[in-house]
Design an enzyme around this catalytic site. Structure first.
Site, PDB file in Angstrom:
ATOM      1  N   CYS A  20     -13.327  -2.855  -1.681  1.00 59.11           N
ATOM      2  CA  CYS A  20     -11.961  -2.864  -1.152  1.00 59.11           C
ATOM      3  C   CYS A  20     -11.895  -2.683   0.363  1.00 59.11           C
ATOM      4  O   CYS A  20     -10.813  -2.713   0.941  1.00 59.11           O
ATOM      5  CB  CYS A  20     -11.150  -1.781  -1.849  1.00 59.11           C
ATOM      6  N   HIS A  31      -4.862   3.450   3.373  1.00 64.68           N
ATOM      7  CA  HIS A  31      -5.515   2.828   2.214  1.00 64.68           C
ATOM      8  C   HIS A  31      -4.719   3.183   0.955  1.00 64.68           C
ATOM      9  O   HIS A  31      -4.398   2.311   0.168  1.00 64.68           O
ATOM     10  CB  HIS A  31      -6.953   3.322   2.106  1.00 64.68           C
ATOM     11  N   GLU A  65      -7.728  11.052   1.948  1.00 70.74           N
ATOM     12  CA  GLU A  65      -7.416  10.274   3.142  1.00 70.74           C
ATOM     13  C   GLU A  65      -6.474  11.034   4.058  1.00 70.74           C
ATOM     14  O   GLU A  65      -6.651  11.053   5.287  1.00 70.74           O
ATOM     15  CB  GLU A  65      -6.797   8.932   2.757  1.00 70.74           C
ATOM     16  N   LYS A 102       0.392  -0.820  -0.622  1.00 76.09           N
ATOM     17  CA  LYS A 102       0.007  -0.974  -2.027  1.00 76.09           C
ATOM     18  C   LYS A 102       1.063  -0.458  -2.998  1.00 76.09           C
ATOM     19  O   LYS A 102       1.039  -0.809  -4.178  1.00 76.09           O
ATOM     20  CB  LYS A 102      -1.317  -0.260  -2.286  1.00 76.09           C
ATOM     21  N   HIS A 143      -3.092  -3.115  -5.404  1.00 70.44           N
ATOM     22  CA  HIS A 143      -4.346  -3.067  -4.651  1.00 70.44           C
ATOM     23  C   HIS A 143      -5.035  -4.426  -4.717  1.00 70.44           C
ATOM     24  O   HIS A 143      -5.553  -4.822  -5.756  1.00 70.44           O
ATOM     25  CB  HIS A 143      -5.246  -1.974  -5.244  1.00 70.44           C
ATOM     26  N   PHE A 178     -15.453   1.187  -3.088  1.00 70.87           N
ATOM     27  CA  PHE A 178     -16.522   1.692  -3.946  1.00 70.87           C
ATOM     28  C   PHE A 178     -17.860   1.514  -3.238  1.00 70.87           C
ATOM     29  O   PHE A 178     -18.109   0.498  -2.585  1.00 70.87           O
ATOM     30  CB  PHE A 178     -16.554   0.923  -5.269  1.00 70.87           C
TER      31      PHE A 178
END
Length: 488
Positions: free
Chosen positions: A239, A379, A390, A410, A415, A474
């Site tokens: 991502c 994010h 975050e 998002k 996402h 990831f």
């Protein structure tokens, strides 16, 4: 998808530019196109500063205190001259941002395949997509949606930059590159190939199985269609993919390898293998009864992220090139950074060093002090651990967040995985251009520790001085890019 927190001292962000003259040190401070010359008498530890903005600056009288230095070389300054996208809200940039400003959710029940037996049956599925005028009918029928989205978004970005085919044919195409990444690649093409192998044997596998599955094909197909012969490859960092591509593309321009880069991310994973795989990861919200309320970053009732898809592409260009051809400049890319947590495939580092150091390094690369940043496109995926991690990282870097605004694209589009950074970079640039920030929707029960203004539920007027866009993936891949209004 993963988000983390950490710390980095301000001193690590700053660069020094000090000269000596008659016992005085002269420090040149270059902020957002701001240059201030500060006279520093030897006996005193105070500095008085004057500039066209009439600011006063106090600093320690030490030659080790550095100040941000913004790039001035037009060959190395990187500007944005075009944008293109494919999104759940369509392919028009203004319509896309208008929907975001209205706080409209693009999340709905999946009808592309029969998801009735899936524990998650909704997402940010794109509907009524047309590639007419961009891809010929024969190729359109063969292509995986991931590459269809990429080609359409890329060509629309080129058109937006006044780089249509007739113009491109007059230019040196070896100086124009393409770098569009994908986290998953041609997932439908891959799944269909495996299904053919299992059910009918290897002789029934289409010859397009491998070419349309591998992640570099978006960049390749866009270059083949347009004749662009500069740097061409893809990056796949889950991502964080699109931001990694922006960072790499800017460095190709800064190093002199290219004048123009067509760059971003693309993804089309809302199909059985993609949805099923993320269900197996236990990463998705299961709010099937109320899909529009499912993506709710920083809300106490969040239960996972919502899958999205699409493509977001920018035309990044040296200021010298843009000036020579009279291009419209919509924003400036000031810098970026990439780091790795080196910790776990999906979980955050407990010390959060990966994200906070990435933010700090991005500001250093941009020649920006933390105090200049007043907007974060986060994010913020709506996961339990990631959202707060975050925020903690942001607080570590930006000590005073009273003037900082932070929102989550998002919350409305889901996402987009490898495309997320591209779609969010466009939202960041539109915020710079319009002076309006889109809301973070579904903010009904905000986490107590989230003390930064998340623009809850309703848009806000806000003049962006410097904005950053975060993307994490990831594998512990962290990326931050820095944008600002363009000023000559």
């Amino acid at each position: 998808m993963a988000c983390f927190a950490g710390t980095c001292p301000l001193g690590a962000l700053l660069r020094n530019n000090v000269s000596e003259s008659n016992g005085n040190s002269v420090v040149h401070y270059e902020g957002l196109r701001l240059q201030q010359i500060m006279q520093m008498p030897s006996p005193s530890n105070h500095i008085s500063a004057s500039s066209h903005r009439c600011r006063r600056i106090k600093a320690m009288a030490s030659p080790t205190v550095a100040a941000p230095k913004r790039e001035k070389d037009p060959k190395k300054r990187v500007v944005i001259t075009g944008m293109g996208l494919v999104s759940v809200f369509g392919t028009d940039i203004d319509a896309y941002y208008d929907k975001l400003l209205e706080g409209e959710s693009g999340i709905s029940l999946i009808d592309r395949f029969d998801a009735s037996n899936f524990s998650v049956r909704f997402g940010g599925q794109i509907r009524n997509f047309s590639s007419e005028g961009y891809i010929d009918g024969k190729n359109d029928r063969r292509l995986d949606d991931c590459w269809r989205y990429c080609i359409v978004a890329g060509k629309r970005a080129l058109d937006d930059a006044n780089l249509g085919q007739q113009v491109l044919n007059t230019m040196d195409k070896t100086r124009i590159g393409v770098l569009v990444g994908s986290g998953m690649g041609g997932l439908t093409a891959f799944s269909n190939g495996v299904e053919a192998l299992i059910q009918k044997g290897y002789k029934k596998i289409t010859p397009f199985f491998i070419p349309y599955s591998i992640t570099n094909m978006g960049s390749a197909l866009l270059a083949i269609d347009t004749g662009l012969m500069g740097p061409n490859y893809s990056i796949s960092t889950a991502c964080a993919t699109a931001n990694y591509c922006f960072y790499a593309a800017a460095n190709h321009i800064r190093s002199g390898e290219a004048d123009i880069m067509v760059v971003g991310g693309t993804e089309a994973a809302i199909m059985p293998t993609g949805v099923g795989g993320f269900i197996a990861c236990r990463a998705l919200s299961q709010r099937n009864a109320d899909p529009e309320k499912a993506s709710r970053p920083w809300d106490k009732d969040r239960d996972g992220f919502v899958m999205g898809e699409g493509s977001g592409v920018l035309v990044m260009e040296s200021l010298e090139s843009a000036t020579k051809r009279g291009a419209r400049i919509v924003a400036e890319y000031l810098g970026g950074a990439i780091t790795c947590d080196a910790h776990h495939m999906t979980d955050p580092r407990s010390d959060g060093l990966g994200v906070s150091s990435c933010i700090s390094k991005s500001l250093e690369d941009a020649g920006v002090s933390p105090e200049e940043v007043n907007y974060v496109n986060a994010h913020a995926t709506s996961t339990l651990a990631g959202d707060l991690a975050e925020v903690n990282a942001i607080k570590k870097v930006f000590k005073d967040t009273s003037e900082l605004k932070m929102n989550a694209t998002k919350s409305m589009i889901g996402h987009g995985l490898g495309a997320a950074g591209g779609l969010e970079a466009i939202a960041t640039i539109k915020a710079i251009n319009t002076g309006w920030l889109h809301p973070t929707i579904n903010q009904d029960n905000l986490e107590v520790s989230v003390t930064i203004d998340t623009v809850p539920n309703v848009k806000k007027q806000h003049e962006v001085n410097v904005g950053i866009s975060n993307s994490f993936g990831f594998g512990g891949h962290n990326s931050v890019v820095v944008f600002a209004p363009f000023r000559p």
